[in-house]
Design an enzyme around this catalytic site. Structure first.
Site, PDB file in Angstrom:
ATOM      1  N   ASN A  10      31.145  70.594  41.569  1.00  0.00           N
ATOM      2  CA  ASN A  10      30.889  69.168  41.801  1.00  0.00           C
ATOM      3  C   ASN A  10      30.119  68.664  40.584  1.00  0.00           C
ATOM      4  O   ASN A  10      28.932  68.944  40.438  1.00  0.00           O
ATOM      5  CB  ASN A  10      30.068  68.997  43.088  1.00  0.00           C
ATOM      6  CG  ASN A  10      29.605  67.566  43.287  1.00  0.00           C
ATOM      7  OD1 ASN A  10      30.093  66.640  42.618  1.00  0.00           O
ATOM      8  ND2 ASN A  10      28.665  67.371  44.207  1.00  0.00           N
ATOM      9  N   TRP A  11      30.825  67.944  39.726  1.00  0.00           N
ATOM     10  CA  TRP A  11      30.212  67.517  38.461  1.00  0.00           C
ATOM     11  C   TRP A  11      29.268  66.330  38.611  1.00  0.00           C
ATOM     12  O   TRP A  11      28.606  65.959  37.637  1.00  0.00           O
ATOM     13  CB  TRP A  11      31.316  67.174  37.450  1.00  0.00           C
ATOM     14  CG  TRP A  11      31.911  68.381  36.796  1.00  0.00           C
ATOM     15  CD1 TRP A  11      31.535  69.688  36.964  1.00  0.00           C
ATOM     16  CD2 TRP A  11      32.994  68.386  35.854  1.00  0.00           C
ATOM     17  NE1 TRP A  11      32.327  70.507  36.183  1.00  0.00           N
ATOM     18  CE2 TRP A  11      33.228  69.731  35.487  1.00  0.00           C
ATOM     19  CE3 TRP A  11      33.797  67.393  35.281  1.00  0.00           C
ATOM     20  CZ2 TRP A  11      34.224  70.101  34.580  1.00  0.00           C
ATOM     21  CZ3 TRP A  11      34.782  67.766  34.385  1.00  0.00           C
ATOM     22  CH2 TRP A  11      34.984  69.106  34.038  1.00  0.00           C
ATOM     23  N   LYS A  12      29.278  65.701  39.773  1.00  0.00           N
ATOM     24  CA  LYS A  12      28.415  64.523  39.978  1.00  0.00           C
ATOM     25  C   LYS A  12      28.653  63.515  38.842  1.00  0.00           C
ATOM     26  O   LYS A  12      29.793  63.337  38.421  1.00  0.00           O
ATOM     27  CB  LYS A  12      26.957  64.949  40.113  1.00  0.00           C
ATOM     28  CG  LYS A  12      26.820  66.034  41.190  1.00  0.00           C
ATOM     29  CD  LYS A  12      25.416  66.327  41.623  1.00  0.00           C
ATOM     30  CE  LYS A  12      25.430  67.404  42.705  1.00  0.00           C
ATOM     31  NZ  LYS A  12      24.145  67.681  43.280  1.00  0.00           N
ATOM     32  N   HIS A  95      28.943  63.482  50.935  1.00  0.00           N
ATOM     33  CA  HIS A  95      27.932  64.274  50.226  1.00  0.00           C
ATOM     34  C   HIS A  95      26.546  63.694  50.525  1.00  0.00           C
ATOM     35  O   HIS A  95      26.394  62.478  50.664  1.00  0.00           O
ATOM     36  CB  HIS A  95      28.214  64.261  48.717  1.00  0.00           C
ATOM     37  CG  HIS A  95      27.362  65.232  47.970  1.00  0.00           C
ATOM     38  ND1 HIS A  95      26.056  64.945  47.637  1.00  0.00           N
ATOM     39  CD2 HIS A  95      27.605  66.491  47.517  1.00  0.00           C
ATOM     40  CE1 HIS A  95      25.542  66.003  47.012  1.00  0.00           C
ATOM     41  NE2 HIS A  95      26.457  66.941  46.918  1.00  0.00           N
ATOM     42  N   GLU A  97      24.095  63.076  48.747  1.00  0.00           N
ATOM     43  CA  GLU A  97      23.643  62.032  47.810  1.00  0.00           C
ATOM     44  C   GLU A  97      24.281  60.694  48.157  1.00  0.00           C
ATOM     45  O   GLU A  97      23.663  59.630  47.965  1.00  0.00           O
ATOM     46  CB  GLU A  97      23.952  62.460  46.362  1.00  0.00           C
ATOM     47  CG  GLU A  97      22.998  63.574  45.926  1.00  0.00           C
ATOM     48  CD  GLU A  97      23.527  64.498  44.844  1.00  0.00           C
ATOM     49  OE1 GLU A  97      24.561  64.196  44.224  1.00  0.00           O
ATOM     50  OE2 GLU A  97      22.900  65.551  44.628  1.00  0.00           O
ATOM     51  N   GLU A 167      25.805  71.919  53.212  1.00  0.00           N
ATOM     52  CA  GLU A 167      24.849  71.820  52.112  1.00  0.00           C
ATOM     53  C   GLU A 167      23.509  71.367  52.663  1.00  0.00           C
ATOM     54  O   GLU A 167      23.289  70.168  52.864  1.00  0.00           O
ATOM     55  CB  GLU A 167      25.334  70.798  51.086  1.00  0.00           C
ATOM     56  CG  GLU A 167      26.638  71.167  50.434  1.00  0.00           C
ATOM     57  CD  GLU A 167      26.774  70.473  49.083  1.00  0.00           C
ATOM     58  OE1 GLU A 167      26.866  71.178  48.081  1.00  0.00           O
ATOM     59  OE2 GLU A 167      26.749  69.238  49.035  1.00  0.00           O
ATOM     60  N   GLY A 173      19.974  71.126  44.351  1.00  0.00           N
ATOM     61  CA  GLY A 173      19.290  70.812  43.104  1.00  0.00           C
ATOM     62  C   GLY A 173      17.823  71.216  43.092  1.00  0.00           C
ATOM     63  O   GLY A 173      17.073  70.803  42.214  1.00  0.00           O
ATOM     64  N   SER A 213      22.199  74.979  45.230  1.00  0.00           N
ATOM     65  CA  SER A 213      21.643  75.944  44.275  1.00  0.00           C
ATOM     66  C   SER A 213      22.426  77.260  44.218  1.00  0.00           C
ATOM     67  O   SER A 213      21.825  78.327  44.077  1.00  0.00           O
ATOM     68  CB  SER A 213      20.161  76.192  44.568  1.00  0.00           C
ATOM     69  OG  SER A 213      19.433  74.975  44.434  1.00  0.00           O
ATOM     70  N   GLY A 234      26.958  72.531  42.256  1.00  0.00           N
ATOM     71  CA  GLY A 234      26.608  71.360  41.457  1.00  0.00           C
ATOM     72  C   GLY A 234      26.223  71.750  40.038  1.00  0.00           C
ATOM     73  O   GLY A 234      27.071  71.965  39.178  1.00  0.00           O
TER      74      GLY A 234
HETATM   75  P1  PGA Z   1      23.422  72.123  43.265  1.00  0.00           P
HETATM   76  O1  PGA Z   1      24.272  70.938  43.961  1.00  0.00           O
HETATM   77  O2  PGA Z   1      24.372  73.308  43.152  1.00  0.00           O
HETATM   78  O3  PGA Z   1      23.021  71.580  41.959  1.00  0.00           O
HETATM   79  O4  PGA Z   1      22.282  72.439  44.185  1.00  0.00           O
HETATM   80  C1  PGA Z   1      25.184  71.194  44.994  1.00  0.00           C
HETATM   81  C2  PGA Z   1      25.836  69.894  45.428  1.00  0.00           C
HETATM   82  O5  PGA Z   1      25.152  68.862  45.505  1.00  0.00           O
HETATM   83  O6  PGA Z   1      27.049  69.863  45.732  1.00  0.00           O
END
Ligand code: PGA
Length: 256
Positions: A10-12, A95, A97, A167, A173, A213, A234
């Site tokens: 997931n490149w965000k 997601h 976020e 998640e 993160g 993570s 991520g």
């Molecule tokens: P992260 O993000 O691996 O940086 O914790 C995961 C995600 O938000 O999909």
């Protein structure tokens, strides 16, 4: 039964056109021997270029969000059929976020799930509890609500087309990964919920990914758990060296 494994990056909100194309090109030979399907959820602007590079490789390109309408006067939004047209095969929905910063509700996410299926995109529904909810012992209740309100009204034939990503918000993160045991328990709970809703066969066919993570150091232990079918990655999916290691994890205890 052995379910398909999936590692999804997931490149965000990262990577320009050139960065995306060169990443996919370099990843392709490294991903070729993976035991898992390799998915990349990329920004809208690079879907077409990434999909071009991914053609005839084992990499599948998808998006990170979409609108619930088929088209219309929704300035700044994007439709599922546009994503499909650009080369996306799947879409992340709900997601944390999106839920937290853009106030997406389960009801809105549910409409997107329906639209994605209509538009021929595979939805990956993201669910997860916050730290406060976890500490209050509400993890299962929160997940059941997100599942029920997000996908509970689907027919079983539709449910078997999607994937779920668990998640925990406190693990995204933060460097704090859920232990494989914690994640396995939650995944099993989700699978039981799926079985109660649509029966064992559907529940057994739906891949449930873990996210939060994930890194080269913890992927093998996570993937050794029977109900963890993959990972949503991520930060570590932005670096070729880390992501290619994750994609080529060595499964310690694959079910037969
Ligand atoms: P992260 O993000 O691996 O940086 O914790 C995961 C995600 O938000 O999909």
């Amino acid at each position: 039964m052995s379910r398909q494994k999936v590692i999804c990056g997931n490149w965000k909100m990262y990577k320009t056109l050139e960065e995306a194309a060169s990443f996919v090109k370099s990843l392709a030979p490294l991903a070729a021997e993976s035991q898992a399907l390799v998915y990349l959820a990329v920004p809208f602007t690079v879907i077409a270029a990434a999909a071009r590079e991914a053609a005839n490789t084992s990499i599948t390109i998808g998006a990170q969000n979409m609108n619930d309408a088929s088209e219309g006067a929704f300035t700044g939004e994007i439709a599922g059929k546009m994503l499909k047209d650009a080369g996306a095969s799947f879409v992340l929905l709900g997601h944390s976020e999106r839920r937290r910063y853009f106030f997406e509700t389960d009801e809105f996410i549910n409409k997107k799930v329906h639209r994605a299926l209509q538009d021929g995109l595979q939805p990956i529904l993201c669910v997860g509890e916050t730290l406060e909810e976890k500490e209050a012992g509400r993890t299962e209740e929160i997940l059941e609500k997100q599942l029920q309100d997000g996908i509970g009204d689907l027919e079983s034939s539709a449910a078997s087309k999607l994937m779920i990503a668990y998640e925990p918000v406190w693990a995204i993160g933060t460097g704090q990964t859920a232990t494989p045991e914690i994640a396995q328990n939650v995944h099993l709970h989700c699978r039981r919920w799926l079985a109660a809703k649509w029966g064992e066969e559907t529940a057994e066919s739906v891949a449930i990914l873990y996210g939060g993570s994930v890194k080269p150091e913890n992927i093998s232990d996570l993937m050794a758990e029977p109900d963890i079918d993959g990972a949503l990655v991520g930060a570590a999916s932005l670096k070729l060296e880390l992501f290619s290691k994750i994609v080529n994890y060595i499964a310690k205890d694959i079910e037969t």
